[in-house]
Motif scaffolding. Structure first.
Motif, short mmCIF file in Angstrom:
data_model
loop_
_atom_site.label_atom_id
_atom_site.label_comp_id
_atom_site.label_asym_id
_atom_site.label_seq_id
_atom_site.Cartn_x
_atom_site.Cartn_y
_atom_site.Cartn_z
N VAL A 94 14.84 13.23 26.53
CA VAL A 94 13.67 12.49 26.06
C VAL A 94 13.44 12.86 24.61
N THR A 95 13.42 11.86 23.73
CA THR A 95 13.17 12.12 22.31
C THR A 95 11.69 12.38 22.11
N LEU A 96 11.37 13.51 21.51
CA LEU A 96 9.98 13.83 21.21
C LEU A 96 9.56 13.24 19.88
N ALA A 97 10.45 13.31 18.89
CA ALA A 97 10.10 12.78 17.57
C ALA A 97 11.33 12.77 16.68
N TYR A 98 11.25 11.94 15.64
CA TYR A 98 12.17 12.00 14.51
C TYR A 98 11.36 12.55 13.34
N TRP A 99 11.74 13.74 12.86
CA TRP A 99 11.00 14.38 11.78
C TRP A 99 11.72 14.20 10.46
N THR A 100 10.95 14.12 9.41
CA THR A 100 11.45 13.76 8.08
C THR A 100 11.06 14.81 7.05
#
Length: 254
Positions: A94-100
């Motif tokens: 499960v993807t929690l987030a894409y951080w930048t």
């Protein structure tokens, strides 16, 4: 047959959100909270923080940290995007987030000990500054403003994961899919002939991991949306031809 990949150009608007983080949320408001958490520092203080750490470059597919590994500090994203995800006992992710760039990930663990509860992986060339637990303690003692920065960033992280938990706990999977498409339209879209054209590359697997479903279900639902005239897909874009219908799904389907 709907392609398994929605190939979308990188250029998008609005410009302030070019490097926006992405996670499951009922709105795009707050997606990038915490990205500028070091801004309260002076340039000299910010340089001091980075000089105290260790710069690491990673190629796409390389791990920043791994679920189950010992907690040893935090990672400041300086360049590139990092996907943070949880792996269940079955191996499903499960993807929690894409951080930048601007966000920190992997902690913090101020006094060491404990283990990472999820993993972070580079999805493009990434550069991070690694701040160990000992370094964090030293910086906090010497720079009270840095301690305030960490507190503000932790508050932002808390809001992020609260938003995701609320979506997973109170919204059906079709509602989550519809809301994600609307959010992608707000983040990466432009209006053309009454439609919202999303300009970002995203695969069915990535969508499934964000909404908490399977690739097969996502493919089936996108096909259904296409048949109903809600979306249209070509080789380079996805068009939200009826965003009003997606909003209805968010509000009415359970």
């Amino acid at each position: 047959m709907l392609s398994a990949t929605i190939a979308l150009p990188d250029r998008r608007r609005p410009a302030p959100l070019i490097a926006s983080a992405l996670f499951l949320s009922e709105t795009i408001e707050g997606l990038d909270d915490g990205a500028a958490f070091l801004d309260r520092l002076t340039p000299t203080e910010a340089a001091r923080v980075r000089a105290a750490g260790r710069s690491v470059s990673l190629a796409p597919g390389e791990s920043v940290f791994t679920q189950g590994d010992a907690h040893e500090g935090i990672f400041l994203i300086e360049a590139g995007r990092v996907r943070v995800y949880y792996s269940g006992p079955s191996g499903r992710q499960v993807t929690l987030a894409y951080w930048t760039p601007g966000h920190f990930i992997g902690g913090p663990s101020i006094y060491g000990g404990g283990f990472h509860q999820w993993s972070g992986i580079a999805i493009e060339p990434v550069r991070v500054t690694v701040l160990s637990s000992a370094t964090l303690r030293s910086l906090i003692r010497q720079m009270p403003n840095f301690a305030l920065c960490l507190i503000e960033a932790l508050e932002a992280k808390g809001r992020c994961y609260t938003a995701m938990a609320q979506m997973l706990g109170t919204r059906s999977v079709i509602e989550r899919l519809a809301q994600l498409l609307l959010n992608l339209g707000d983040l990466y879209g432009s209006s053309e002939s009454g439609a919202v054209v999303i300009r970002r590359r995203i695969t069915h697997d990535e969508i499934a991991a964000l909404v908490g479903s399977t690739r097969q279900w996502v493919t089936m639902m996108l096909n259904r949306f296409r048949r109903e005239g809600i979306i249209a897909i070509d080789k380079s874009h996805i068009r939200l031809t009826r965003p009003d219908r997606l909003k209805d799904i968010v509000l009415t389907e359970g």
